[in-house]
Design a protein around this motif. Structure first.
Motif, PDB file in Angstrom:
ATOM      1  N   HIS A  96      65.612  25.694  10.324  1.00  0.00           N
ATOM      2  CA  HIS A  96      64.415  25.884   9.495  1.00  0.00           C
ATOM      3  C   HIS A  96      63.397  24.775   9.735  1.00  0.00           C
ATOM      4  N   THR A  97      63.865  23.540   9.791  1.00  0.00           N
ATOM      5  CA  THR A  97      62.918  22.446  10.005  1.00  0.00           C
ATOM      6  C   THR A  97      62.301  22.526  11.400  1.00  0.00           C
ATOM      7  N   TRP A  98      63.078  22.993  12.394  1.00  0.00           N
ATOM      8  CA  TRP A  98      62.509  23.235  13.731  1.00  0.00           C
ATOM      9  C   TRP A  98      61.342  24.217  13.633  1.00  0.00           C
ATOM     10  N   SER A  99      61.547  25.300  12.904  1.00  0.00           N
ATOM     11  CA  SER A  99      60.517  26.328  12.772  1.00  0.00           C
ATOM     12  C   SER A  99      59.263  25.780  12.109  1.00  0.00           C
ATOM     13  N   TRP A 100      59.411  24.977  11.071  1.00  0.00           N
ATOM     14  CA  TRP A 100      58.244  24.441  10.360  1.00  0.00           C
ATOM     15  C   TRP A 100      57.474  23.443  11.216  1.00  0.00           C
ATOM     16  N   ARG A 101      58.201  22.655  12.003  1.00  0.00           N
ATOM     17  CA  ARG A 101      57.505  21.711  12.890  1.00  0.00           C
ATOM     18  C   ARG A 101      56.713  22.457  13.953  1.00  0.00           C
ATOM     19  N   VAL A 102      57.309  23.477  14.545  1.00  0.00           N
ATOM     20  CA  VAL A 102      56.650  24.203  15.628  1.00  0.00           C
ATOM     21  C   VAL A 102      55.508  25.075  15.115  1.00  0.00           C
ATOM     22  N   ASN A 103      55.723  25.762  14.004  1.00  0.00           N
ATOM     23  CA  ASN A 103      54.723  26.705  13.512  1.00  0.00           C
ATOM     24  C   ASN A 103      53.580  26.056  12.754  1.00  0.00           C
ATOM     25  N   PHE A 104      53.835  24.915  12.103  1.00  0.00           N
ATOM     26  CA  PHE A 104      52.792  24.329  11.267  1.00  0.00           C
ATOM     27  C   PHE A 104      52.501  22.855  11.538  1.00  0.00           C
ATOM     28  N   LEU A 105      53.520  22.009  11.531  1.00  0.00           N
ATOM     29  CA  LEU A 105      53.269  20.572  11.556  1.00  0.00           C
ATOM     30  C   LEU A 105      52.625  20.109  12.868  1.00  0.00           C
ATOM     31  N   PHE A 106      53.087  20.599  14.009  1.00  0.00           N
ATOM     32  CA  PHE A 106      52.478  20.150  15.258  1.00  0.00           C
ATOM     33  C   PHE A 106      51.038  20.636  15.404  1.00  0.00           C
ATOM     34  N   PRO A 107      50.717  21.916  15.164  1.00  0.00           N
ATOM     35  CA  PRO A 107      49.300  22.284  15.244  1.00  0.00           C
ATOM     36  C   PRO A 107      48.440  21.549  14.218  1.00  0.00           C
ATOM     37  N   ALA A 108      48.984  21.262  13.025  1.00  0.00           N
ATOM     38  CA  ALA A 108      48.232  20.477  12.038  1.00  0.00           C
ATOM     39  C   ALA A 108      47.969  19.070  12.561  1.00  0.00           C
ATOM     40  N   PHE A 109      48.980  18.475  13.214  1.00  0.00           N
ATOM     41  CA  PHE A 109      48.820  17.153  13.824  1.00  0.00           C
ATOM     42  C   PHE A 109      47.715  17.171  14.873  1.00  0.00           C
ATOM     43  N   LEU A 110      47.667  18.214  15.697  1.00  0.00           N
ATOM     44  CA  LEU A 110      46.634  18.303  16.727  1.00  0.00           C
ATOM     45  C   LEU A 110      45.242  18.421  16.115  1.00  0.00           C
TER      46      LEU A 110
END
Length: 206
Positions: A96-110
């Protein structure tokens, strides 16, 4: 529709395609490459491309950002996404945490961090289904897509970014990324990635 052929001396339009080794991203990359004289230059970053980064690994994020900024793209499109399929509590927490990082946190970071001076638009790929509605057996994926559209719509209203930010609400696509027992596959609602890539390209006025 195909990219229009331009003058050989025209300025290149630079595209940073993130997560474009298969599915929609690969189809979009192929579309840009149809004609070498069309004026498109690509930077492709994904786990399976020559330039490889794992977007779920936060230690890779600064280097990925540095690579994108150095390319100085006109457009950045973030294609990556995914998550475990099945009952939420029967899946491992790291999935689940993998999914949240890939789907939201990384694009938000960018969106927060990009400094490329030529950047016109950051486009991220949402989900016509999971970004607004419940999607049984895909709870963590839907959670990330819900969060993503909330971020993008709020930033569009805020109008504080030095570049445009948008979200393309893509349908589920008929690739091997979708489990065979998922409802889009069973109901024939999954679309051809090449057709969806053409629809996405039409949103860019180049």
């Amino acid at each position: 529709m195909t990219p229009a052929t331009g003058d050989a001396n025209q300025l290149k339009v630079r595209w940073a395609l993130l997560g474009a080794s298969r599915g929609l991203g690969k189809s979009f990359s192929n579309l840009l490459a149809v004609d070498r004289g069309s004026g498109h230059e690509q930077l492709v970053i994904s786990r399976k491309s020559k330039l490889s980064f794992d977007f779920s690994d936060e230690t890779c994020w600064p280097k990925a950002l540095e690579t994108i900024d150095a390319f100085n793209p006109d457009y950045v499109i973030y294609f990556a996404g995914g998550g475990p399929f099945g009952d939420f509590r029967k899946k491992n927490w790291p999935d689940h945490t993998w999914s949240w990082r890939v789907n939201f946190l990384f694009p938000a970071f960018l969106i927060y961090s990009l400094q490329a001076k030529s950047l016109r638009t950051f486009m991220t790929i949402g989900s016509a289904v999971a970004e607004k509605n419940p999607d049984p057996k895909a709870a963590s994926y839907a959670a990330g897509k819900h969060a993503l559209i909330g971020l993008v719509s709020s930033l569009k209203a805020e109008k504080s970014l030095p570049f445009d930010v948008d979200i393309f609400s893509a349908p589920y696509m008929n690739t091997n990324l979708l489990p065979k027992n998922s409802w889009p596959v069973k109901s024939n609602h999954a679309k051809n990635p090449a057709d969806v890539a053409m629809e996405l390209f039409s949103l860019f006025h180049v």
